[in-house]
Design a protein around this motif. Structure first.
Motif, PDB file in Angstrom:
ATOM      1  N   GLU A 269     -27.593 -70.109  -1.479  1.00 10.02           N
ATOM      2  CA  GLU A 269     -27.923 -71.350  -0.787  1.00 10.02           C
ATOM      3  C   GLU A 269     -29.362 -71.765  -1.076  1.00 10.02           C
ATOM      4  OE1 GLU A 269     -28.885 -70.939   3.610  1.00 10.02           O
ATOM      5  OE2 GLU A 269     -27.677 -69.142   3.279  1.00 10.02           O
ATOM      6  N   TYR A 270     -29.554 -73.075  -1.118  1.00 14.12           N
ATOM      7  CA  TYR A 270     -30.865 -73.661  -1.402  1.00 14.12           C
ATOM      8  C   TYR A 270     -31.024 -74.921  -0.558  1.00 14.12           C
ATOM      9  CZ  TYR A 270     -30.208 -70.727  -5.491  1.00 14.12           C
ATOM     10  OH  TYR A 270     -29.955 -69.661  -6.318  1.00 14.12           O
ATOM     11  N   THR A 271     -32.230 -75.159  -0.075  1.00 11.58           N
ATOM     12  CA  THR A 271     -32.550 -76.391   0.635  1.00 11.58           C
ATOM     13  C   THR A 271     -33.679 -77.078  -0.124  1.00 11.58           C
ATOM     14  OG1 THR A 271     -31.916 -75.439   2.759  1.00 11.58           O
ATOM     15  CG2 THR A 271     -33.318 -77.404   2.822  1.00 11.58           C
ATOM     16  N   PHE A 272     -33.501 -78.356  -0.419  1.00 10.53           N
ATOM     17  CA  PHE A 272     -34.478 -79.148  -1.156  1.00 10.53           C
ATOM     18  C   PHE A 272     -35.032 -80.226  -0.233  1.00 10.53           C
ATOM     19  CE2 PHE A 272     -31.315 -77.501  -4.034  1.00 10.53           C
ATOM     20  CZ  PHE A 272     -32.064 -77.018  -5.103  1.00 10.53           C
ATOM     21  N   ILE A 273     -36.354 -80.369  -0.192  1.00  7.77           N
ATOM     22  CA  ILE A 273     -36.996 -81.398   0.619  1.00  7.77           C
ATOM     23  C   ILE A 273     -37.959 -82.182  -0.266  1.00  7.77           C
ATOM     24  CG2 ILE A 273     -38.476 -81.893   2.600  1.00  7.77           C
ATOM     25  CD1 ILE A 273     -37.478 -79.275   3.848  1.00  7.77           C
ATOM     26  N   LEU A 274     -37.839 -83.499  -0.218  1.00  7.00           N
ATOM     27  CA  LEU A 274     -38.742 -84.362  -0.987  1.00  7.00           C
ATOM     28  C   LEU A 274     -40.070 -84.480  -0.246  1.00  7.00           C
ATOM     29  CD1 LEU A 274     -38.977 -86.188  -3.500  1.00  7.00           C
ATOM     30  CD2 LEU A 274     -38.267 -88.086  -2.034  1.00  7.00           C
ATOM     31  N   THR A 275     -41.150 -84.039  -0.880  1.00  7.77           N
ATOM     32  CA  THR A 275     -42.472 -84.070  -0.242  1.00  7.77           C
ATOM     33  C   THR A 275     -43.393 -85.120  -0.834  1.00  7.77           C
ATOM     34  OG1 THR A 275     -43.280 -82.323  -1.712  1.00  7.77           O
ATOM     35  CG2 THR A 275     -42.372 -81.648   0.424  1.00  7.77           C
ATOM     36  N   ASP A 276     -43.000 -85.697  -1.973  1.00  8.15           N
ATOM     37  CA  ASP A 276     -43.821 -86.720  -2.612  1.00  8.15           C
ATOM     38  C   ASP A 276     -42.884 -87.688  -3.327  1.00  8.15           C
ATOM     39  OD1 ASP A 276     -45.845 -88.224  -3.725  1.00  8.15           O
ATOM     40  OD2 ASP A 276     -46.438 -86.715  -5.199  1.00  8.15           O
TER      41      ASP A 276
ATOM     42  N   VAL B 243     -31.591 -82.076   0.779  1.00 10.59           N
ATOM     43  CA  VAL B 243     -30.286 -81.662   0.264  1.00 10.59           C
ATOM     44  C   VAL B 243     -30.153 -80.177   0.567  1.00 10.59           C
ATOM     45  CG1 VAL B 243     -28.900 -81.262  -1.821  1.00 10.59           C
ATOM     46  CG2 VAL B 243     -30.281 -83.342  -1.628  1.00 10.59           C
ATOM     47  N   ARG B 244     -29.009 -79.790   1.091  1.00  4.50           N
ATOM     48  CA  ARG B 244     -28.708 -78.368   1.291  1.00  4.50           C
ATOM     49  C   ARG B 244     -27.451 -78.056   0.499  1.00  4.50           C
ATOM     50  NH1 ARG B 244     -25.942 -74.849   5.220  1.00  4.50           N
ATOM     51  NH2 ARG B 244     -26.979 -72.822   5.058  1.00  4.50           N
ATOM     52  N   LEU B 245     -27.512 -77.018  -0.311  1.00  5.38           N
ATOM     53  CA  LEU B 245     -26.385 -76.587  -1.124  1.00  5.38           C
ATOM     54  C   LEU B 245     -26.048 -75.138  -0.804  1.00  5.38           C
ATOM     55  CD1 LEU B 245     -27.540 -78.112  -4.513  1.00  5.38           C
ATOM     56  CD2 LEU B 245     -25.616 -78.888  -3.139  1.00  5.38           C
TER      57      LEU B 245
ATOM     58  N   SER C 116     -22.971 -72.142  -1.807  1.00  7.17           N
ATOM     59  CA  SER C 116     -21.834 -71.843  -2.682  1.00  7.17           C
ATOM     60  C   SER C 116     -20.810 -70.965  -1.972  1.00  7.17           C
ATOM     61  CB  SER C 116     -22.307 -71.133  -3.946  1.00  7.17           C
ATOM     62  OG  SER C 116     -21.191 -70.752  -4.730  1.00  7.17           O
ATOM     63  N   ASP C 117     -19.536 -71.295  -2.184  1.00 11.86           N
ATOM     64  CA  ASP C 117     -18.443 -70.456  -1.686  1.00 11.86           C
ATOM     65  C   ASP C 117     -17.903 -69.556  -2.803  1.00 11.86           C
ATOM     66  OD1 ASP C 117     -16.903 -72.065  -3.338  1.00 11.86           O
ATOM     67  OD2 ASP C 117     -15.671 -72.894  -1.730  1.00 11.86           O
ATOM     68  N   GLY C 118     -18.607 -69.521  -3.908  1.00 14.35           N
ATOM     69  CA  GLY C 118     -18.192 -68.724  -5.056  1.00 14.35           C
ATOM     70  C   GLY C 118     -17.471 -69.537  -6.116  1.00 14.35           C
ATOM     71  N   SER C 119     -16.984 -70.735  -5.721  1.00 13.78           N
ATOM     72  CA  SER C 119     -16.285 -71.604  -6.678  1.00 13.78           C
ATOM     73  C   SER C 119     -17.012 -72.913  -6.902  1.00 13.78           C
ATOM     74  CB  SER C 119     -14.876 -71.922  -6.173  1.00 13.78           C
ATOM     75  OG  SER C 119     -14.124 -70.752  -6.075  1.00 13.78           O
ATOM     76  N   VAL C 120     -17.548 -73.493  -5.830  1.00 14.48           N
ATOM     77  CA  VAL C 120     -18.261 -74.770  -5.916  1.00 14.48           C
ATOM     78  C   VAL C 120     -19.531 -74.693  -5.080  1.00 14.48           C
ATOM     79  CG1 VAL C 120     -16.130 -76.114  -6.238  1.00 14.48           C
ATOM     80  CG2 VAL C 120     -17.064 -75.836  -3.962  1.00 14.48           C
ATOM     81  N   TRP C 121     -20.388 -75.705  -5.251  1.00 18.52           N
ATOM     82  CA  TRP C 121     -21.559 -75.902  -4.405  1.00 18.52           C
ATOM     83  C   TRP C 121     -21.177 -76.939  -3.360  1.00 18.52           C
ATOM     84  CZ3 TRP C 121     -25.516 -72.748  -4.632  1.00 18.52           C
ATOM     85  CH2 TRP C 121     -25.765 -72.063  -5.827  1.00 18.52           C
ATOM     86  N   TRP C 122     -21.323 -76.608  -2.067  1.00 22.05           N
ATOM     87  CA  TRP C 122     -21.056 -77.547  -0.987  1.00 22.05           C
ATOM     88  C   TRP C 122     -22.371 -78.186  -0.588  1.00 22.05           C
ATOM     89  CZ3 TRP C 122     -16.390 -79.154  -0.092  1.00 22.05           C
ATOM     90  CH2 TRP C 122     -15.322 -78.366  -0.524  1.00 22.05           C
ATOM     91  N   CYS C 123     -22.376 -79.516  -0.566  1.00 25.54           N
ATOM     92  CA  CYS C 123     -23.585 -80.306  -0.356  1.00 25.54           C
ATOM     93  C   CYS C 123     -23.550 -81.015   0.991  1.00 25.54           C
ATOM     94  CB  CYS C 123     -23.681 -81.354  -1.465  1.00 25.54           C
ATOM     95  SG  CYS C 123     -24.938 -82.600  -1.203  1.00 25.54           S
ATOM     96  N   THR C 124     -24.642 -80.943   1.717  1.00 27.76           N
ATOM     97  CA  THR C 124     -24.896 -81.844   2.836  1.00 27.76           C
ATOM     98  C   THR C 124     -26.304 -82.370   2.620  1.00 27.76           C
ATOM     99  OG1 THR C 124     -25.675 -80.032   4.239  1.00 27.76           O
ATOM    100  CG2 THR C 124     -23.394 -80.717   4.519  1.00 27.76           C
ATOM    101  N   SER C 125     -26.471 -83.670   2.775  1.00 25.69           N
ATOM    102  CA  SER C 125     -27.797 -84.239   2.549  1.00 25.69           C
ATOM    103  C   SER C 125     -27.988 -85.482   3.396  1.00 25.69           C
ATOM    104  CB  SER C 125     -27.999 -84.570   1.065  1.00 25.69           C
ATOM    105  OG  SER C 125     -27.094 -85.546   0.631  1.00 25.69           O
ATOM    106  N   PHE C 126     -29.247 -85.831   3.580  1.00 23.57           N
ATOM    107  CA  PHE C 126     -29.591 -87.036   4.326  1.00 23.57           C
ATOM    108  C   PHE C 126     -30.751 -87.726   3.641  1.00 23.57           C
ATOM    109  CE2 PHE C 126     -31.962 -89.530   7.361  1.00 23.57           C
ATOM    110  CZ  PHE C 126     -30.973 -90.328   7.876  1.00 23.57           C
ATOM    111  N   SER C 127     -30.639 -89.036   3.529  1.00 24.70           N
ATOM    112  CA  SER C 127     -31.722 -89.853   2.977  1.00 24.70           C
ATOM    113  C   SER C 127     -32.091 -90.921   3.993  1.00 24.70           C
ATOM    114  CB  SER C 127     -31.288 -90.515   1.669  1.00 24.70           C
ATOM    115  OG  SER C 127     -32.322 -91.364   1.199  1.00 24.70           O
TER     116      SER C 127
END
Length: 132
Positions: free
Chosen positions: A51-58, A106-108, A110-121
């Motif tokens: 799992e990874y969480t991405f945050i736009l800071t600039d 963006v938060r991703l 993995s369930d081992g097959s795909v990346w599940w995405c939830t994000s907000f803009s």
């Protein structure tokens, strides 16, 4: 994957400003990104629990792409302030568009097959799914 106590270190975060390939060791990290340049962040192969969480800071006028690393491996959704839900269905990429705003995330996972995405803009169409 268990998250060890960080003991006051910054091991759980990283800043990315140019093309980067993430590894399994980066799983669980919050990744701060900026749009001063156009670049891609490549995810490792899907593996249960990554799992990874991405945050736009600039914010800027460049696109930053998060590359799923394999065909049609990102699914989920992105919400924006107009309550539109942009489906991310069988995509290769998540794109921080030039309309993205500081704090968009963006938060991703993995369930081992795909990346599940939830994000907000905070901007309409600030974060999109894509294949190019």
């Amino acid at each position: 994957m268990a998250r060890p106590y960080l003991g006051g270190t910054n091991a759980g975060v990283m800043t990315v400003t140019a093309a980067t390939t993430l590894t399994e060791a980066d799983s669980g990290k919050t990744i701060f990104i900026d749009q001063d340049a156009a670049y891609s962040i490549t995810l490792p192969s899907t593996q249960l629990g990554l799992e990874y969480t991405f945050i736009l800071t600039d914010a800027g006028s460049n696109e930053v792409k998060i590359d799923g690393g394999a065909a049609n491996k990102i699914k989920g959704f992105s919400m924006d302030p107009t309550v539109d839900i942009n489906l991310v269905d069988n995509n290769l990429l998540i794109i921080y568009d030039s309309l993205a705003v500081v704090g968009d995330y963006v938060r991703l996972v993995s369930d081992g097959s795909v990346w599940w995405c939830t994000s907000f803009s905070s901007a309409t169409n600030g974060i999109l799914g894509g294949n190019s």
